[in-house]
Design an enzyme around this catalytic site. Sequence first.
Site, PDB file in Angstrom:
ATOM      1  N   ARG A  92       0.812  -1.211   0.000  1.00 14.45           N
ATOM      2  CA  ARG A  92       0.000   0.000   0.000  1.00 14.45           C
ATOM      3  C   ARG A  92       0.843   1.258   0.000  1.00 14.45           C
ATOM      4  O   ARG A  92       1.934   1.283   0.571  1.00 14.45           O
ATOM      5  CB  ARG A  92      -0.946   0.009   1.181  1.00 14.45           C
ATOM      6  CG  ARG A  92      -0.224  -0.072   2.506  1.00 14.45           C
ATOM      7  CD  ARG A  92      -1.057  -0.669   3.585  1.00 14.45           C
ATOM      8  NE  ARG A  92      -1.082  -2.105   3.449  1.00 14.45           N
ATOM      9  CZ  ARG A  92      -1.457  -2.925   4.382  1.00 14.45           C
ATOM     10  NH1 ARG A  92      -1.856  -2.480   5.531  1.00 14.45           N
ATOM     11  NH2 ARG A  92      -1.453  -4.208   4.196  1.00 14.45           N
ATOM     12  N   ASP A  97      -4.251   3.638  10.612  1.00 13.66           N
ATOM     13  CA  ASP A  97      -5.129   2.870  11.485  1.00 13.66           C
ATOM     14  C   ASP A  97      -5.368   3.628  12.781  1.00 13.66           C
ATOM     15  O   ASP A  97      -4.414   4.065  13.438  1.00 13.66           O
ATOM     16  CB  ASP A  97      -4.512   1.512  11.836  1.00 13.66           C
ATOM     17  CG  ASP A  97      -4.527   0.533  10.684  1.00 13.66           C
ATOM     18  OD1 ASP A  97      -5.448   0.613   9.853  1.00 13.66           O
ATOM     19  OD2 ASP A  97      -3.617  -0.309  10.621  1.00 13.66           O
TER      20      ASP A  97
END
Length: 172
Positions: A92, A97
């Site tokens: 990615r 998060d």
Amino acid sequence: MSRAVVALGANLGDRESSLRMAVSSLAALPGTRVAAYSHVYETDPVGYLDQPAFLNAALLVETELSPAALLGALLGIEAGLGRRRTFRNAPRVVDLDLLAMEDGEGRPVSSATAELQLPHPRMLERAFVLAPLSDLFVSGTACGVPFGDQWAAISRDGVRFFAAGKEFFKEI
């Protein structure tokens, strides 16, 4: 203001630039400021192994946003920087998060919806998360989530110091 812990990762393209742009975008959110940065670590991939090494870090953020609004903003930042979700543990451009959060009174926020689980369900299993957390929270507790025992016990193989956080993020 609430406090939140956000983990950052990137392993495609210009990893350093991706992390800096993500932090800059996060700091620009209304009612939000980045209060502290961890060091940056280079880490081996977990799960899907046939991909480049990651750069990982964590931030302590103070925000007026709700947990759901902050998560939405993080997903928007990812998309704006080119993140495409293809499969679990895929390479990615950037990964943000929301790990843990405290309300304005310092109480841990918990959530167990399909969209948001707080604290993050796998945060205590991963050295690439615990290493940056140990920089931010020397007490071994992040926004009400104790992690010190796990950090003391977990293997640190595949986690290497990359850069001091204050230097890496100094222009933000």
